[in-house]
Design a protein around this motif. Structure first.
Motif, mmCIF file in Angstrom:
data_model
loop_
_atom_site.group_PDB
_atom_site.id
_atom_site.type_symbol
_atom_site.label_atom_id
_atom_site.label_comp_id
_atom_site.label_asym_id
_atom_site.label_seq_id
_atom_site.Cartn_x
_atom_site.Cartn_y
_atom_site.Cartn_z
ATOM 1 N N LEU A 150 9.082 40.916 12.204
ATOM 2 C CA LEU A 150 8.434 40.442 10.990
ATOM 3 C C LEU A 150 9.061 39.133 10.525
ATOM 4 O O LEU A 150 10.252 38.893 10.750
ATOM 5 N N PRO A 151 8.289 38.265 9.886
ATOM 6 C CA PRO A 151 8.862 37.025 9.348
ATOM 7 C C PRO A 151 9.974 37.336 8.349
ATOM 8 O O PRO A 151 9.945 38.359 7.664
ATOM 9 N N GLU A 152 10.946 36.445 8.296
ATOM 10 C CA GLU A 152 12.100 36.654 7.423
ATOM 11 C C GLU A 152 12.456 35.339 6.745
ATOM 12 O O GLU A 152 12.529 34.300 7.403
ATOM 13 N N ILE A 153 12.652 35.390 5.448
ATOM 14 C CA ILE A 153 13.064 34.203 4.691
ATOM 15 C C ILE A 153 14.410 34.520 4.050
ATOM 16 O O ILE A 153 14.567 35.555 3.393
ATOM 17 N N THR A 154 15.392 33.643 4.274
ATOM 18 C CA THR A 154 16.721 33.833 3.707
ATOM 19 C C THR A 154 17.181 32.541 3.060
ATOM 20 O O THR A 154 16.600 31.472 3.280
ATOM 21 N N GLY A 155 18.223 32.614 2.295
ATOM 22 C CA GLY A 155 18.801 31.433 1.675
ATOM 23 C C GLY A 155 20.135 31.771 1.053
ATOM 24 O O GLY A 155 20.493 32.934 0.886
ATOM 25 N N ALA A 156 20.874 30.737 0.737
ATOM 26 C CA ALA A 156 22.196 30.933 0.130
ATOM 27 C C ALA A 156 22.590 29.670 -0.628
ATOM 28 O O ALA A 156 22.065 28.584 -0.369
ATOM 29 N N VAL A 157 23.517 29.814 -1.549
ATOM 30 C CA VAL A 157 24.072 28.690 -2.292
ATOM 31 C C VAL A 157 25.586 28.846 -2.305
ATOM 32 O O VAL A 157 26.104 29.918 -2.623
ATOM 33 N N GLY A 158 26.297 27.789 -1.923
ATOM 34 C CA GLY A 158 27.757 27.776 -1.982
ATOM 35 C C GLY A 158 28.443 28.581 -0.908
ATOM 36 O O GLY A 158 29.626 28.878 -1.035
ATOM 37 N N THR A 159 27.759 28.956 0.167
ATOM 38 C CA THR A 159 28.390 29.752 1.225
ATOM 39 C C THR A 159 28.468 29.003 2.544
ATOM 40 O O THR A 159 29.032 29.520 3.501
ATOM 41 N N GLY A 160 27.892 27.824 2.606
ATOM 42 C CA GLY A 160 27.845 27.100 3.866
ATOM 43 C C GLY A 160 26.595 27.406 4.665
ATOM 44 O O GLY A 160 26.286 26.728 5.641
ATOM 45 N N ASP A 161 25.876 28.456 4.295
ATOM 46 C CA ASP A 161 24.609 28.765 4.933
ATOM 47 C C ASP A 161 23.517 27.890 4.324
ATOM 48 O O ASP A 161 23.659 27.408 3.190
ATOM 49 N N PRO A 162 22.409 27.680 5.034
ATOM 50 C CA PRO A 162 21.339 26.826 4.499
ATOM 51 C C PRO A 162 20.759 27.388 3.195
ATOM 52 O O PRO A 162 20.730 28.599 2.982
ATOM 53 N N LEU A 163 20.287 26.476 2.350
ATOM 54 C CA LEU A 163 19.652 26.851 1.091
ATOM 55 C C LEU A 163 18.382 27.653 1.347
ATOM 56 O O LEU A 163 18.071 28.608 0.652
ATOM 57 N N PHE A 164 17.654 27.283 2.405
ATOM 58 C CA PHE A 164 16.403 27.955 2.749
ATOM 59 C C PHE A 164 16.316 28.051 4.263
ATOM 60 O O PHE A 164 16.500 27.062 4.957
ATOM 61 N N ASN A 165 16.061 29.237 4.787
ATOM 62 C CA ASN A 165 15.936 29.444 6.225
ATOM 63 C C ASN A 165 14.783 30.405 6.460
ATOM 64 O O ASN A 165 14.657 31.413 5.769
ATOM 65 N N MET A 166 13.932 30.078 7.425
ATOM 66 C CA MET A 166 12.790 30.943 7.704
ATOM 67 C C MET A 166 12.702 31.236 9.197
ATOM 68 O O MET A 166 12.715 30.335 10.017
ATOM 69 N N ASN A 167 12.619 32.523 9.520
ATOM 70 C CA ASN A 167 12.323 32.977 10.881
ATOM 71 C C ASN A 167 10.872 33.416 10.846
ATOM 72 O O ASN A 167 10.502 34.312 10.099
ATOM 73 N N SER A 168 10.024 32.770 11.611
ATOM 74 C CA SER A 168 8.587 32.996 11.504
ATOM 75 C C SER A 168 8.104 34.273 12.190
ATOM 76 O O SER A 168 6.930 34.585 12.139
ATOM 77 N N GLY A 169 8.967 35.053 12.816
ATOM 78 C CA GLY A 169 8.560 36.304 13.444
ATOM 79 C C GLY A 169 7.944 36.070 14.815
ATOM 80 O O GLY A 169 7.716 34.942 15.242
ATOM 81 N N ARG A 170 7.673 37.182 15.515
ATOM 82 C CA ARG A 170 7.097 37.110 16.853
ATOM 83 C C ARG A 170 6.221 38.336 17.085
ATOM 84 O O ARG A 170 6.422 39.376 16.486
#
Length: 184
Positions: A150-170
């Motif tokens: 399933l598609p997955e949208i993640t994000g983070a602030v102040g952790t070194g991870d991207p602010l917005f990240n999207m895995n479009s699924g398969r």
């Protein structure tokens, strides 16, 4: 193909996100006749997987809804098996037990099998059969499978991870089996 999560590389195009295979690897032709309280069947099974293969089976099972068994004889392999019906353990998990004899090997043994419509890691695969009644006495059954993320949208602030990240699924789907069932 890596289904682990969003850390994998994104595909270069939308065509890489899905794969649908409509060429079945199994073709079954089944002839059935109801005699009193039993169904007698002749199954011709053609496999086109790693190598072309053919099986013929004679099947006998009770017609009652509470049927508990079926008897299978394979004349080419010289095997006979008595199988229990699939016994539900949970909503998605079934147990089947069988005893058989190989006349070719002169050996008797038993097997058990746990099956589910969910496969793979238990979450990302669906396996199912769909039946289409063409007319009285002629049915077609299609065995299909779908592997998905399933598609997955993640994000983070102040952790070194991207602010917005999207895995479009398969999606990988395939039509694995076609059965023609003729009831006389």
């Amino acid at each position: 193909m890596d289904y682990a999560g969003s850390s994998s590389e994104e595909p270069s195009s939308w065509d890489d996100l899905y794969n649908i295979n409509l060429i079945p690897s199994e073709l079954f032709i089944k002839f059935r006749k109801e005699i009193e309280t039993f169904r007698v069947g002749i199954n011709l099974e053609f496999y086109n997987a790693e190598m072309n293969d053919y099986h013929a089976k004679l099947v006998l099972k009770p017609l009652s809804y509470e049927r508990k068994w079926k008897l299978i004889y394979e004349p080419l392999q010289k095997d006979v098996r008595l199988l229990s019906k699939k016994i539900p353990i949970t909503k998605f998990l079934n147990l089947q037990v069988g005893v058989g004899h190989s006349f070719q090997l002169n050996a008797t043994g038993w097997k058990w099998k746990l099956t589910t419509c969910l496969g793979g890691d238990g979450v990302s695969r669906i396996r199912n059969k769909t039946t289409l009644g063409l007319c009285p006495g002629i049915d077609f059954r299609f065995g299909w499978r779908a592997d998905y993320v399933l598609p997955e949208i993640t994000g983070a602030v102040g952790t070194g991870d991207p602010l917005f990240n999207m895995n479009s699924g398969r999606l990988q789907a395939s039509l694995d089996r076609i059965e023609g069932i003729f009831t006389v």
